[in-house]
Scaffold this active site. Structure first.
Site, PDB file in Angstrom:
ATOM      1  CG  ASP A   1      -0.093  -4.045  10.706  1.00 19.29           C
ATOM      2  OD1 ASP A   1       0.355  -3.516   9.674  1.00 19.29           O
ATOM      3  OD2 ASP A   1      -1.302  -4.027  11.011  1.00 19.29           O
TER       4      ASP A   1
ATOM      5  CG  HIS B   1      -6.647  -5.502   6.449  1.00 15.27           C
ATOM      6  ND1 HIS B   1      -5.788  -4.696   7.169  1.00 15.27           N
ATOM      7  CD2 HIS B   1      -7.889  -5.248   6.931  1.00 15.27           C
ATOM      8  CE1 HIS B   1      -6.489  -3.983   8.042  1.00 15.27           C
ATOM      9  NE2 HIS B   1      -7.780  -4.289   7.911  1.00 15.27           N
TER      10      HIS B   1
ATOM     11  CG  ASN C   1      -0.364  -0.172   2.518  1.00 14.35           C
ATOM     12  OD1 ASN C   1       0.739  -0.712   2.639  1.00 14.35           O
ATOM     13  ND2 ASN C   1      -1.028   0.283   3.557  1.00 14.35           N
TER      14      ASN C   1
HETATM   15  O1  DOR Z   1      -3.603   0.295  11.018  1.00 17.16           O
HETATM   16  C1  DOR Z   1      -3.189  -0.051   9.930  1.00 17.16           C
HETATM   17  N1  DOR Z   1      -2.317   0.704   9.239  1.00 17.16           N
HETATM   18  N2  DOR Z   1      -3.606  -1.200   9.395  1.00 17.16           N
HETATM   19  C2  DOR Z   1      -3.324  -1.539   8.124  1.00 17.16           C
HETATM   20  O2  DOR Z   1      -3.732  -2.584   7.690  1.00 17.16           O
HETATM   21  C3  DOR Z   1      -2.550  -0.638   7.254  1.00 17.16           C
HETATM   22  C4  DOR Z   1      -1.686   0.184   8.074  1.00 17.16           C
HETATM   23  C5  DOR Z   1      -1.012   1.302   7.305  1.00 17.16           C
HETATM   24  O3  DOR Z   1      -0.479   1.027   6.249  1.00 17.16           O
HETATM   25  O4  DOR Z   1      -0.987   2.428   7.795  1.00 17.16           O
END
Ligand code: DOR
Length: 444
Positions: free
Chosen positions: A305, A181, A96
């Protein structure tokens, strides 16, 4: 005949598939050459590891390092610096970014950008979308690819495939285990009015446990229907743990240190939006349920994460504040603190951070301390007490939700393919990170 090695790690307590014992490790050409009593051998360098535990290199299979496009939060260099400072030897990084990592071009650019610029070894997930579905069979087999990642509920960034029909198409074409996810986008949308302006305690009420469970159930059903394997990232509910117990043939899962350490509403009252994460940190009974999943062997891996945002971004009033917190550097110390508190054995920690990733993702020559394997080690002082601080955190975001937390158990050394990339808080240069090799991508 006297053996000669590049490096000998002397008299550390080695934790591997044999159990735990004091041994020497001989390293040659970046590989483990011998394990045992190497008193007669010589080496270019001998490192005294007496009193330290030598673990197989910790692999963090879920991090967001924000390059390209969001490098004011993090980049591949700073994120991997944070990783090796925390004892992590390899990371799997998420798609992402901006642009999204969804094409051969964006994927190859990332591999190039990481090569000998990242401090640890690395793999990148390729984002699965409606548009690139026909290319996924080649893309998921590119060297350095950890597999396909799909967001079925929206989080940070534009990746989203929410409907079963599009998901089914992705499942049908891919071969490798894909990572998800799992939050149900339709339910998240319906419940948006539940969010309370300025109050992050409403975050886990909006993104509730049913949204997580529904998504996980849909994914398991699709995996069964199409005969594929799935990896459910960052499990946040006790219900998902109970459910996944009965679906271990098709589904593996990950737990995160924050879901095992924090609980609502306390974390939101103390940390505000710094504790805001997707899926959310929930009440203590969910935390206990995820610990049961660790004890019962249901959880396969730990992933941090690591999702950095700047403090300015996090200071926006909820829900304008982005979700995510740093974590790659604190995974090892936090979990060693749990080991010291008796909640986790060191053997299970190794299972979750080395053997587990190797088993799920078919990693070549990592995840064990065994002759012929990469000389990747996380060297820890189990007795050392330290206070985690923002200042210690090497991430560009510059903060941790554990600022001021005292832990017992500390990473003192990180070895990647025989090179000492971190020792006592000092990171070595130049950096030499390379792509992780997978059995499914050995042939380019
Ligand atoms: O809290 C989150 N932040 N969950 C995710 O799945 C993506 C992540 C992000 O890329 O900031």
């Amino acid at each position: 005949m006297n053996q000669r090695f590049d490096t000998i790690l002397k008299s550390g307590t080695v934790v591997n598939q044999d159990g735990e014992g004091i041994r020497d490790i001989g390293i040659s050409n970046g590989r483990i050459a011998a394990i045992g009593g190497l008193g007669q051998a010589s080496a270019g360098e001998t490192i005294d590891c007496k009193g330290l535990h030598i673990l197989p290199g910790v692999m963090d299979t879920q991090v967001h390092f924000r390059e390209p496009g969001l490098t004011h939060k993090e980049d591949l260099e700073t994120g991997s610096r944070s990783a090796v400072m925390g004892g992590v030897t390899a990371v799997f990084e998420m798609p992402n970014t901006n642009p999204l990592t969804v094409t051969e071009e964006t994927f190859t650019a990332k591999i190039k950008a990481g090569h000998h610029r990242m401090h640890c070894d690395f793999a990148f997930f390729i984002g699965g979308t409606r548009e690139n579905v026909n290319h996924l069979p080649e893309l998921e087999r590119a060297p350095g690819c950890a597999g396909v990642k799909v967001f079925i509920g929206s989080s940070t960034g534009a990746l989203l495939v929410e409907d079963d029909e599009s998901l089914r198409r992705i499942f049908q074409v891919i071969r490798r285990r894909a990572a998800f996810h799992a939050e149900d986008e339709y339910r998240l949308n319906d419940r948006k009015p539940i969010r309370v302006e300025g109050d992050p305690r409403s975050h886990p009420i909006w993104r509730d446990e049913t949204a997580a469970l529904m998504a996980t159930q849909r994914l398991v059903n699709l995996a069964r229907e199409t005969g594929k394997r799935i990896h459910v990232l960052h499990i946040s509910t006790k219900e998902e743990i109970e459910y996944l117990r009965d679906h271990k043939d098709v589904a593996s899962c990950e737990a995160t240190p924050h879901h095992l350490t924090m609980a609502a509403p306390e974390c939101y009252e103390r940390l505000g939006t710094l504790a805001q994460m997707n899926p959310p940190v929930r009440s203590a009974d969910h935390r206990e349920g995820i610990w049961r999943g660790i004890e019962q062997g249901i959880v396969d891996v730990l992933g941090s994460d690591h999702a950095p945002h700047t403090l300015e971004e996090k200071a926006k009033p909820y829900p304008a504040s982005p979700s995510g917190m740093t974590g790659v550097q604190t995974l090892v110390p936090l979990m060693l603190d749990h080991v010291n508190a008796g909640r986790l054995s060191l053997a299970r920690f190794v299972d979750l951070t080395s053997a587990g990733p190797a088993r799920l993702f078919n990693i070549a020559c990592k995840g064990r301390i065994a002759a012929g394997y990469d000389a990747d080690f996380t060297i820890v002082d189990l007795k050392r007490s330290e206070t985690i601080t923002n200042k210690w955190v090497a991430s560009r975001a510059g903060w941790t939700p554990y600022d001021g937390v005292r832990v017992t158990g500390w990473p003192v050394g990180t070895f990647v393919r025989g090179k000492r990339v971190m020792w006592q808080g000092e990171v070595a240069t130049p950096s030499t990170g390379e792509p992780v090799r997978f059995l499914e991508t050995l042939k380019a």
